[in-house]
Design a protein around this motif. Sequence first.
Motif: not given
Length: 64
Positions: A6-20
């Motif tokens: 869960t933490v890994w998926n949230l970090a990946t999604a958060g990085g994608g959102i912030v990067g986008g």
Amino acid sequence: MPINTTVWNLATAGGGIVGGALLELVGVQSLPGVLLILLILLILLIVALIIAWSAKRYGFPREQ
């Protein structure tokens, strides 16, 4: 182990959102600044790890 996933998926999604958002709002010129911030955070993390590793001898003394 489910919390790790869960933490890994949230970090990946958060990085994608912030990067986008950065690419959309500021553009490509924001990437060197973000890289600099990430490098500074990595250096601080390494320093904290070294301090914690060297302090474990005094924080948790062996029983005598």
